[in-house]
Design a protein around this motif. Structure first.
Motif, PDB file in Angstrom:
ATOM      1  N   GLN A   1      74.932 -42.680   9.628  1.00  0.00           N
ATOM      2  CA  GLN A   1      75.966 -43.384   8.865  1.00  0.00           C
ATOM      3  C   GLN A   1      76.739 -42.397   7.991  1.00  0.00           C
ATOM      4  O   GLN A   1      77.968 -42.450   7.910  1.00  0.00           O
ATOM      5  N   TYR A   2      76.016 -41.502   7.354  1.00  0.00           N
ATOM      6  CA  TYR A   2      76.651 -40.497   6.493  1.00  0.00           C
ATOM      7  C   TYR A   2      77.599 -39.623   7.310  1.00  0.00           C
ATOM      8  O   TYR A   2      78.755 -39.386   6.922  1.00  0.00           O
ATOM      9  N   LEU A   3      77.115 -39.115   8.452  1.00  0.00           N
ATOM     10  CA  LEU A   3      77.913 -38.215   9.277  1.00  0.00           C
ATOM     11  C   LEU A   3      79.147 -38.918   9.844  1.00  0.00           C
ATOM     12  O   LEU A   3      80.222 -38.321   9.940  1.00  0.00           O
ATOM     13  N   GLU A   4      78.994 -40.181  10.214  1.00  0.00           N
ATOM     14  CA  GLU A   4      80.096 -40.934  10.794  1.00  0.00           C
ATOM     15  C   GLU A   4      81.208 -41.169   9.779  1.00  0.00           C
ATOM     16  O   GLU A   4      82.391 -41.229  10.135  1.00  0.00           O
ATOM     17  N   GLN A   5      80.839 -41.296   8.507  1.00  0.00           N
ATOM     18  CA  GLN A   5      81.824 -41.596   7.464  1.00  0.00           C
ATOM     19  C   GLN A   5      82.501 -40.349   6.913  1.00  0.00           C
ATOM     20  O   GLN A   5      83.459 -40.448   6.151  1.00  0.00           O
ATOM     21  N   ASP A   6      82.000 -39.171   7.313  1.00  0.00           N
ATOM     22  CA  ASP A   6      82.569 -37.910   6.841  1.00  0.00           C
ATOM     23  C   ASP A   6      83.351 -37.264   7.981  1.00  0.00           C
ATOM     24  O   ASP A   6      82.761 -36.795   8.952  1.00  0.00           O
ATOM     25  N   PRO A   7      84.698 -37.228   7.894  1.00  0.00           N
ATOM     26  CA  PRO A   7      85.515 -36.695   8.998  1.00  0.00           C
ATOM     27  C   PRO A   7      85.115 -35.284   9.421  1.00  0.00           C
ATOM     28  O   PRO A   7      85.166 -34.949  10.612  1.00  0.00           O
ATOM     29  N   GLN A   8      84.717 -34.446   8.471  1.00  0.00           N
ATOM     30  CA  GLN A   8      84.344 -33.065   8.791  1.00  0.00           C
ATOM     31  C   GLN A   8      83.030 -32.995   9.574  1.00  0.00           C
ATOM     32  O   GLN A   8      82.738 -31.972  10.202  1.00  0.00           O
ATOM     33  N   SER A   9      82.243 -34.067   9.524  1.00  0.00           N
ATOM     34  CA  SER A   9      80.933 -34.061  10.178  1.00  0.00           C
ATOM     35  C   SER A   9      80.939 -34.725  11.546  1.00  0.00           C
ATOM     36  O   SER A   9      79.876 -34.902  12.141  1.00  0.00           O
ATOM     37  N   LEU A  10      82.133 -35.072  12.046  1.00  0.00           N
ATOM     38  CA  LEU A  10      82.198 -35.812  13.311  1.00  0.00           C
ATOM     39  C   LEU A  10      81.524 -35.079  14.479  1.00  0.00           C
ATOM     40  O   LEU A  10      80.793 -35.714  15.251  1.00  0.00           O
ATOM     41  N   PRO A  11      81.696 -33.758  14.629  1.00  0.00           N
ATOM     42  CA  PRO A  11      80.991 -33.070  15.723  1.00  0.00           C
ATOM     43  C   PRO A  11      79.472 -33.190  15.592  1.00  0.00           C
ATOM     44  O   PRO A  11      78.761 -33.339  16.590  1.00  0.00           O
ATOM     45  N   TYR A  12      78.975 -33.107  14.357  1.00  0.00           N
ATOM     46  CA  TYR A  12      77.537 -33.258  14.125  1.00  0.00           C
ATOM     47  C   TYR A  12      77.094 -34.681  14.452  1.00  0.00           C
ATOM     48  O   TYR A  12      76.032 -34.895  15.038  1.00  0.00           O
ATOM     49  N   PHE A  13      77.925 -35.645  14.078  1.00  0.00           N
ATOM     50  CA  PHE A  13      77.589 -37.050  14.348  1.00  0.00           C
ATOM     51  C   PHE A  13      77.379 -37.271  15.838  1.00  0.00           C
ATOM     52  O   PHE A  13      76.410 -37.895  16.263  1.00  0.00           O
ATOM     53  N   LYS A  14      78.298 -36.763  16.654  1.00  0.00           N
ATOM     54  CA  LYS A  14      78.198 -36.975  18.099  1.00  0.00           C
ATOM     55  C   LYS A  14      76.930 -36.354  18.659  1.00  0.00           C
ATOM     56  O   LYS A  14      76.242 -36.958  19.494  1.00  0.00           O
ATOM     57  N   ALA A  15      76.582 -35.155  18.208  1.00  0.00           N
ATOM     58  CA  ALA A  15      75.390 -34.480  18.712  1.00  0.00           C
ATOM     59  C   ALA A  15      74.118 -35.195  18.278  1.00  0.00           C
ATOM     60  O   ALA A  15      73.191 -35.392  19.076  1.00  0.00           O
ATOM     61  N   VAL A  16      74.068 -35.612  17.007  1.00  0.00           N
ATOM     62  CA  VAL A  16      72.877 -36.296  16.498  1.00  0.00           C
ATOM     63  C   VAL A  16      72.739 -37.678  17.137  1.00  0.00           C
ATOM     64  O   VAL A  16      71.633 -38.115  17.471  1.00  0.00           O
ATOM     65  N   ALA A  17      73.855 -38.363  17.330  1.00  0.00           N
ATOM     66  CA  ALA A  17      73.826 -39.674  17.975  1.00  0.00           C
ATOM     67  C   ALA A  17      73.315 -39.563  19.410  1.00  0.00           C
ATOM     68  O   ALA A  17      72.536 -40.402  19.878  1.00  0.00           O
ATOM     69  N   ALA A  18      73.744 -38.523  20.126  1.00  0.00           N
ATOM     70  CA  ALA A  18      73.283 -38.315  21.500  1.00  0.00           C
ATOM     71  C   ALA A  18      71.789 -38.013  21.524  1.00  0.00           C
ATOM     72  O   ALA A  18      71.060 -38.480  22.413  1.00  0.00           O
TER      73      ALA A  18
END
Length: 229
Positions: free
Chosen positions: A204-221
Motif C-alpha cells: 500500500q505504501y509503495l503504491e501510493q508513492d509515485p517514486q516507488s512504483l517500480p518497487y511496487f511492481k516487483a514486490v507485488a509480483a
C-alpha cells in the motif's frame, strides 16, 4: 461496530505507513535483488540489525509498544530470544514501561553458563503469559525454540511481536508450504501474533508513492508468486 473496525484498521495502517517510512529512511528496508534463506530472489530486504544506534532503537521500540498495545494482547512478561531478540525485547520493555505498562523481561543464552548463576536464562523468572519479541519470522524456528524454553520453565508461551510480517510461504524440506511462518505460529502453535507492519501494508505504501512504483511492481509480483495471506 463497522465504524469501530474501520477506525482500528485506519490506525493500524497509519502506524504501518509511519514505520515503513522510518525503515526506509534508516536503510533497514531496501529494494533490489536479495537471496533469502529459502533460496528465493526477493525484491526487498528487511535487516533490523541496521536499527543500530540509540535513537533508532528507541524509536523502533516505540513502534513495537504502540503495535502491542493497539493489538489488545494481554501478557505478563517479555522474552527476547538470542540474539536479535535480546536488544529488541529489552528496548520494548523500556518503551512499554514509559507508556505505563512495566513488565518483567528475560532472554536466553545460546549456550548454558556453567558458572555464576548458571543456566541459559537471564533476567526475570519466566512465569505467566509470555510475549516473545523478535524482528521477523521466516520459518518460525526461533519461535519454536523459545516456546520449548518457556514451557520447560513452567511458563506459557502466549504471543509473538514482530516488526514485519512478510506474509510469505514458509518452506518445508525445500518445498513451499501452504502457510506462512506467522500462520503456522497462529494456527498450529496457538500463539497470538502482532506485527508492526505487513507485506500488504508495505505494498500500500509503495503504491501510493509515485517514486516507488517500480518497487511496487516487483514486490507485488513476488507476493503473487510466494505470498500467503
Amino acid at each position: 461496530m463497522n465504524a469501530l473496525l474501520n477506525k482500528t484498521e485506519c490506525e493500524e495502517n497509519a502506524l504501518a505507513k509511519e514505520f515503513v517510512q522510518f525503515a526506509i529512511d534508516c536503510g533497514v528496508l531496501r529494494f533490489g535483488e536479495f537471496k533469502t534463506k529459502a533460496g528465493r530472489l526477493s525484491p526487498y530486504f528487511f535487516n533490523a540489525g541496521l536499527f543500530d544506534d540509540g535513537a533508532r532503537l528507541g524509536r523502533l521500540a516505540q513502534f513495537y509498544a504502540r503495535a502491542i498495545l493497539a493489538s489488545g494482547i494481554e501478557f505478563d512478561m517479555i522474552f527476547g530470544p538470542a540474539y536479535k531478540g535480546i536488544p529488541l525485547g529489552s528496548a520494548v520493555a523500556v518503551a512499554l514501561a514509559a507508556a505505563g505498562h512495566n513488565k518483567p523481561f528475560a532472554y536466553n543464552r545460546k549456550e548454558a553458563k556453567d558458572h555464576g548463576e548458571g543456566g541459559s536464562l537471564v533476567g526475570a523468572p519466566l512465569k505467566g503469559r509470555v510475549l516473545i519479541v523478535d524482528d521477523v519470522m521466516s520459518a518460525g524456528t526461533a519461535v519454536r525454540e523459545s516456546i520449548a524454553l518457556i514451557r520447560s520453565a513452567g511458563a506459557t508461551p502466549h504471543a509473538v511481536a514482530i516488526a514485519l510480517d512478510r506474509q510469505e510461504k514458509a518452506t518445508e524440506n525445500g518445498q513451499d508450504a501452504p502457510w506462512s511462518a506467522v500462520q503456522y505460529v497462529r494456527e498450529k502453535l496457538g500463539l497470538k501474533v502482532c506485527a508492526i507492519a505487513s507485506l500488504a501494508q508495505l505494498l500500500q505504501y509503495l503504491e501510493q508513492d509515485p517514486q516507488s512504483l517500480p518497487y511496487f511492481k516487483a514486490v507485488a509480483a513476488y507476493r503473487e508468486r510466494y505470498g500467503a495471506a
